[in-house]
Motif scaffolding. Structure first.
Motif: not given
Length: 129
Positions: A61-70
């Protein structure tokens, strides 16, 4: 003091370059953006998602959001701990048995519509007239 100046300069450099902050929390320590991202993802998938699919779906969906959540979830011990910490928004459950650990949105309680047939309420109202 010098190492703090270097850290501040590095974070300012990230902001100047248009990069997202490395932390999953706001400057005030709030995890609301992370909670909102996760809630939006789960809502998109109908209100529940297999826990094992959260990171792959975020990546698609959104790689940047993945980093934020992780960056917010991993220091807390994983997704299950994060969900438990935010039990007001999410629930952890088995969808169909072993291997189907899922995360769902907590549903707001439904308010009961007033009915003239509700005798308890009608009698209560009658005592105040």
């Amino acid at each position: 003091a010098e190492s703090q100046d270097v850290a501040v300069a590095a974070s300012e450099g990230d902001a100047a370059a248009g990069q997202l902050p490395r932390s999953g929390a706001d400057d005030d320590g709030s995890e609301e953006p992370v909670v909102d991202i996760l809630a939006e993802l789960i809502e998109w998938y109908g209100g529940t998602i297999l826990a094992s699919q959260i990171f792959p779906r975020l990546k698609a969906w959104d790689f940047a959001k993945l980093d934020i959540v992780k960056s917010a979830v991993q220091p807390q011990g994983g997704m299950r701990s994060f969900v438990a910490r935010h039990a007001d928004r999410f629930e952890w459950f088995l969808q169909d048995g072993f291997g189907t650990e899922s995360v769902g949105l907590v549903q707001a309680p439904q308010r009961k519509a007033y009915s003239h047939e509700d005798k308890d309420l009608a009698s209560t109202i009658g005592t105040y007239q």
